[in-house]
Scaffold this active site. Sequence first.
Site, PDB file in Angstrom:
ATOM      1  N   SER A 125       2.689   2.139   6.959  1.00  7.37           N
ATOM      2  CA  SER A 125       1.391   1.937   6.634  1.00  7.37           C
ATOM      3  C   SER A 125       0.749   1.770   8.136  1.00  7.37           C
ATOM      4  O   SER A 125       1.440   1.646   9.236  1.00  7.37           O
ATOM      5  CB  SER A 125       1.297   0.245   6.293  1.00  7.37           C
ATOM      6  OG  SER A 125       0.185  -0.387   6.401  1.00  7.37           O
ATOM      7  N   TYR A 150       4.699  -9.170   6.513  1.00  6.81           N
ATOM      8  CA  TYR A 150       4.595  -7.708   5.633  1.00  6.81           C
ATOM      9  C   TYR A 150       4.645  -6.757   6.556  1.00  6.81           C
ATOM     10  O   TYR A 150       5.264  -5.660   6.347  1.00  6.81           O
ATOM     11  CB  TYR A 150       3.609  -7.842   4.652  1.00  6.81           C
ATOM     12  CG  TYR A 150       3.157  -6.348   4.307  1.00  6.81           C
ATOM     13  CD1 TYR A 150       3.962  -5.677   3.203  1.00  6.81           C
ATOM     14  CD2 TYR A 150       1.928  -5.600   5.024  1.00  6.81           C
ATOM     15  CE1 TYR A 150       3.784  -4.426   2.943  1.00  6.81           C
ATOM     16  CE2 TYR A 150       1.670  -4.410   4.520  1.00  6.81           C
ATOM     17  CZ  TYR A 150       2.546  -3.682   3.452  1.00  6.81           C
ATOM     18  OH  TYR A 150       2.518  -2.516   3.421  1.00  6.81           O
ATOM     19  N   LYS A 154       7.509  -3.354   7.734  1.00 13.45           N
ATOM     20  CA  LYS A 154       7.167  -1.900   7.755  1.00 13.45           C
ATOM     21  C   LYS A 154       7.766  -1.448   9.135  1.00 13.45           C
ATOM     22  O   LYS A 154       8.362  -0.484   9.309  1.00 13.45           O
ATOM     23  CB  LYS A 154       5.893  -1.700   7.738  1.00 13.45           C
ATOM     24  CG  LYS A 154       5.195  -1.929   6.206  1.00 13.45           C
ATOM     25  CD  LYS A 154       5.934  -0.917   5.206  1.00 13.45           C
ATOM     26  CE  LYS A 154       5.391  -1.154   3.774  1.00 13.45           C
ATOM     27  NZ  LYS A 154       6.174  -0.651   2.949  1.00 13.45           N
TER      28      LYS A 154
HETATM   29  P1  NAD Z   1       2.188  -1.791  -5.679  1.00 12.20           P
HETATM   30  O1  NAD Z   1       2.593  -3.064  -5.712  1.00 12.20           O
HETATM   31  O2  NAD Z   1       1.393  -1.275  -6.771  1.00 12.20           O
HETATM   32  O3  NAD Z   1       3.650  -1.164  -6.065  1.00 12.20           O
HETATM   33  C1  NAD Z   1       4.966  -1.433  -5.647  1.00 12.20           C
HETATM   34  C2  NAD Z   1       5.919  -1.439  -6.786  1.00 12.20           C
HETATM   35  O4  NAD Z   1       7.028  -1.946  -6.156  1.00 12.20           O
HETATM   36  C3  NAD Z   1       5.498  -2.325  -7.931  1.00 12.20           C
HETATM   37  O5  NAD Z   1       5.265  -1.533  -9.197  1.00 12.20           O
HETATM   38  C4  NAD Z   1       6.513  -3.482  -7.937  1.00 12.20           C
HETATM   39  O6  NAD Z   1       6.715  -3.976  -9.169  1.00 12.20           O
HETATM   40  C5  NAD Z   1       7.659  -2.583  -7.347  1.00 12.20           C
HETATM   41  N1  NAD Z   1       8.734  -3.422  -6.556  1.00 12.20           N
HETATM   42  C6  NAD Z   1       8.757  -4.362  -5.421  1.00 12.20           C
HETATM   43  N2  NAD Z   1       9.684  -4.907  -5.264  1.00 12.20           N
HETATM   44  C7  NAD Z   1      10.893  -4.175  -5.908  1.00 12.20           C
HETATM   45  C8  NAD Z   1      12.191  -4.295  -5.790  1.00 12.20           C
HETATM   46  N3  NAD Z   1      12.689  -5.253  -5.147  1.00 12.20           N
HETATM   47  N4  NAD Z   1      12.893  -3.340  -6.872  1.00 12.20           N
HETATM   48  C9  NAD Z   1      12.061  -2.548  -7.747  1.00 12.20           C
HETATM   49  N5  NAD Z   1      10.772  -2.793  -7.732  1.00 12.20           N
HETATM   50  C10 NAD Z   1      10.124  -3.322  -6.790  1.00 12.20           C
HETATM   51  O7  NAD Z   1       2.051  -1.457  -4.293  1.00 12.20           O
HETATM   52  P2  NAD Z   1       1.333   0.092  -3.767  1.00 12.20           P
HETATM   53  O8  NAD Z   1      -0.021  -0.172  -3.312  1.00 12.20           O
HETATM   54  O9  NAD Z   1       1.727   0.935  -4.723  1.00 12.20           O
HETATM   55  O10 NAD Z   1       2.326   0.536  -2.594  1.00 12.20           O
HETATM   56  C11 NAD Z   1       3.325   1.255  -2.422  1.00 12.20           C
HETATM   57  C12 NAD Z   1       3.898   1.297  -0.923  1.00 12.20           C
HETATM   58  O11 NAD Z   1       2.843   1.788  -0.250  1.00 12.20           O
HETATM   59  C13 NAD Z   1       4.360  -0.304  -0.624  1.00 12.20           C
HETATM   60  O12 NAD Z   1       5.561   0.191   0.062  1.00 12.20           O
HETATM   61  C14 NAD Z   1       3.276  -0.532   0.163  1.00 12.20           C
HETATM   62  O13 NAD Z   1       3.649  -1.593   1.284  1.00 12.20           O
HETATM   63  C15 NAD Z   1       2.802   0.788   1.123  1.00 12.20           C
HETATM   64  N6  NAD Z   1       1.323   0.702   1.326  1.00 12.20           N
HETATM   65  C16 NAD Z   1       0.511   0.514   0.513  1.00 12.20           C
HETATM   66  C17 NAD Z   1      -0.929   0.409   1.000  1.00 12.20           C
HETATM   67  C18 NAD Z   1      -1.984  -0.059  -0.079  1.00 12.20           C
HETATM   68  O14 NAD Z   1      -3.101  -0.557   0.795  1.00 12.20           O
HETATM   69  N7  NAD Z   1      -1.834   0.089  -1.258  1.00 12.20           N
HETATM   70  C19 NAD Z   1      -0.976   0.562   2.255  1.00 12.20           C
HETATM   71  C20 NAD Z   1      -0.031   0.937   3.137  1.00 12.20           C
HETATM   72  C21 NAD Z   1       1.187   1.048   2.564  1.00 12.20           C
HETATM   73  C1  WQD Z   2     -10.983  -3.738   4.113  1.00 13.04           C
HETATM   74  C2  WQD Z   2     -12.073  -4.269   4.553  1.00 13.04           C
HETATM   75  C3  WQD Z   2     -12.044  -6.562   5.015  1.00 13.04           C
HETATM   76  C4  WQD Z   2     -11.961  -7.901   0.984  1.00 13.04           C
HETATM   77  C5  WQD Z   2      -4.866  -4.159   3.976  1.00 13.04           C
HETATM   78  C6  WQD Z   2      -3.561  -4.437   4.567  1.00 13.04           C
HETATM   79  C7  WQD Z   2      -2.916  -3.302   5.299  1.00 13.04           C
HETATM   80  C8  WQD Z   2      -2.854  -1.918   4.335  1.00 13.04           C
HETATM   81  C9  WQD Z   2      -4.073  -1.740   3.816  1.00 13.04           C
HETATM   82  C10 WQD Z   2      -0.566  -2.131   3.391  1.00 13.04           C
HETATM   83  C11 WQD Z   2     -12.058  -5.273   5.625  1.00 13.04           C
HETATM   84  C12 WQD Z   2     -13.100  -6.161   3.959  1.00 13.04           C
HETATM   85  C13 WQD Z   2     -11.971  -7.175   2.123  1.00 13.04           C
HETATM   86  C14 WQD Z   2     -13.151  -8.686   0.831  1.00 13.04           C
HETATM   87  C15 WQD Z   2     -13.990  -8.005   2.515  1.00 13.04           C
HETATM   88  N1  WQD Z   2      -1.903  -2.494   3.298  1.00 13.04           N
HETATM   89  N2  WQD Z   2     -13.156  -7.159   2.885  1.00 13.04           N
HETATM   90  N3  WQD Z   2     -14.000  -8.780   1.326  1.00 13.04           N
HETATM   91  O1  WQD Z   2      -7.433  -5.414   5.459  1.00 13.04           O
HETATM   92  O2  WQD Z   2      -7.585  -2.980   6.300  1.00 13.04           O
HETATM   93  O3  WQD Z   2      -5.717  -3.762   5.083  1.00 13.04           O
HETATM   94  O4  WQD Z   2      -4.521  -2.960   3.199  1.00 13.04           O
HETATM   95  O5  WQD Z   2       0.249  -1.676   4.142  1.00 13.04           O
HETATM   96  O6  WQD Z   2      -1.723  -3.735   5.763  1.00 13.04           O
HETATM   97  O7  WQD Z   2      -3.881  -5.389   5.725  1.00 13.04           O
HETATM   98  O8  WQD Z   2      -7.623  -3.713   3.693  1.00 13.04           O
HETATM   99  O9  WQD Z   2      -9.112  -3.766   1.628  1.00 13.04           O
HETATM  100  O10 WQD Z   2      -7.922  -5.997   2.341  1.00 13.04           O
HETATM  101  O11 WQD Z   2      -9.861  -4.837   3.641  1.00 13.04           O
HETATM  102  O12 WQD Z   2     -15.213  -8.001   3.504  1.00 13.04           O
HETATM  103  O13 WQD Z   2     -13.020  -9.508  -0.486  1.00 13.04           O
HETATM  104  O14 WQD Z   2     -12.750  -4.937   3.483  1.00 13.04           O
HETATM  105  O15 WQD Z   2     -12.439  -7.584   5.845  1.00 13.04           O
HETATM  106  O16 WQD Z   2     -12.906  -5.043   6.884  1.00 13.04           O
HETATM  107  P1  WQD Z   2      -7.215  -4.044   5.205  1.00 13.04           P
HETATM  108  P2  WQD Z   2      -8.658  -4.558   2.819  1.00 13.04           P
END
Ligand code: NAD
Ligand code: WQD
Length: 340
Positions: A125, A150, A154
């Site tokens: 991330s 969290y 990562k």
């Molecule tokens: P998500 O929560 O939709 O998907 C994650 C899945 O993992 C879920 O279906 C959950 O049930 C499963 N899971 C969690 N713990 C588990 C375990 N112990 N065993 C088996 N399954 C398990 O999340 P997402 O948005 O699809 O994110 C996927 C990956 O990408 C994650 O590693 C997340 O940290 C990373 N990521 C997400 C974002 C984002 O903004 N969505 C940004 C950067 C990184």
């Molecule tokens: C985006 C912008 C908020 C909600 C998060 C995690 C990061 C990564 C991606 C996993 C920001 C603003 C949001 C609301 C708002 N995930 N906002 N009102 O914070 O960039 O990142 O998701 O790895 O680790 O921290 O994403 O979608 O929460 O926010 O004004 O109700 O929207 O302040 O500027 P963020 P976000």
Amino acid sequence: MKILVTGGTGYIGSHTVVELQQAGYEVVVVDNLINSEKSVIDSIGKITGIAPDFEEIDLSDPAMTDKLFENHPDIKAVIHFAALKAVGDSVKRPLEYYRNNIFSLVNLLEAMKRYDIKHFVFSSSCTVYGQADELPVKESTPRKDAESPYGNTKKIAEDILENVVRTGSLQCIALRYFNPIGAHPSAVIGELPIGVPDNLVPYITQTAIGIRKKLMVFGNDYSTKDGTPIRDYIHVLDLAQAHVVALKRMLENKQRSPWEIFNLGTGNGFTVLEVINSFEKVSGQKLNYEIVERRAGDIEKVWADTEYANRELGWKAVRDLDEMMRSAWDWELAMKERNK
Ligand code: NAD
Ligand code: WQD
């Protein structure tokens, strides 16, 4: 060729399973359904014509993880999405996040070693950069101390993977996602936030459809063009396609080194108000929102330097903000229709 996708019923995982199947891979999904629904497997099948194999397993359990590989001795590579990802929740329950995200990774890597599986794609991330000193953020930009448990999972996971790769038993590509949004154009799969969404885009669409009253915009006194924070939003489909490219690169031995990191973003930053404007334009809806105090822990601005990923992977995000917001809205409308 059989690929194991952990977290494959989740948001990014499900879109990636579709892209993998459409690229000709056979997929086994493992998920414990803690943050997703089993029906996603059928939804994937609706899009691709093939519902992937599904194993309901908690990867933080080493015995069950081992059994998974015993049951599927022909797995050639693992794409690891499974994790808990709610930043605020991780501050309240750090041990659950370390147990889940770190134990799962270690269990998987140990099982892969036992079954001699060498290829691993990891969901990292942009959170590892924190508020970077240089923008846009390059892969070589130094990581900052994590702002949340969290985020720390990562960083630690990247370090564990780098250490294991050094032993010679593993090849890995870590993909650092910026802000994934949007949904599959079929509106058959998309993001399914559990409870009140933390993230901006599901909050916007839920507000517009009437599930939430009003979007709170967290601060307009940042040093950006309109005072609201800037992020690099990327369409989940572009992100999913990058996983197929990364996987092929590894399987075809095209890596420059067995440990590689790529930023996955568009390279363009948008403010919160620009995201809202795009939503209003493509949906024809006026959004009810109010500017409130900053959210603790939010960074001011971040966007990716994508030059390295574009050049090395031969991949580029092609979908623009309007397309992202349109697909997010179509998905919200489709969910409403389904829940009638
Ligand atoms: P998500 O929560 O939709 O998907 C994650 C899945 O993992 C879920 O279906 C959950 O049930 C499963 N899971 C969690 N713990 C588990 C375990 N112990 N065993 C088996 N399954 C398990 O999340 P997402 O948005 O699809 O994110 C996927 C990956 O990408 C994650 O590693 C997340 O940290 C990373 N990521 C997400 C974002 C984002 O903004 N969505 C940004 C950067 C990184
Ligand atoms: C985006 C912008 C908020 C909600 C998060 C995690 C990061 C990564 C991606 C996993 C920001 C603003 C949001 C609301 C708002 N995930 N906002 N009102 O914070 O960039 O990142 O998701 O790895 O680790 O921290 O994403 O979608 O929460 O926010 O004004 O109700 O929207 O302040 O500027 P963020 P976000």
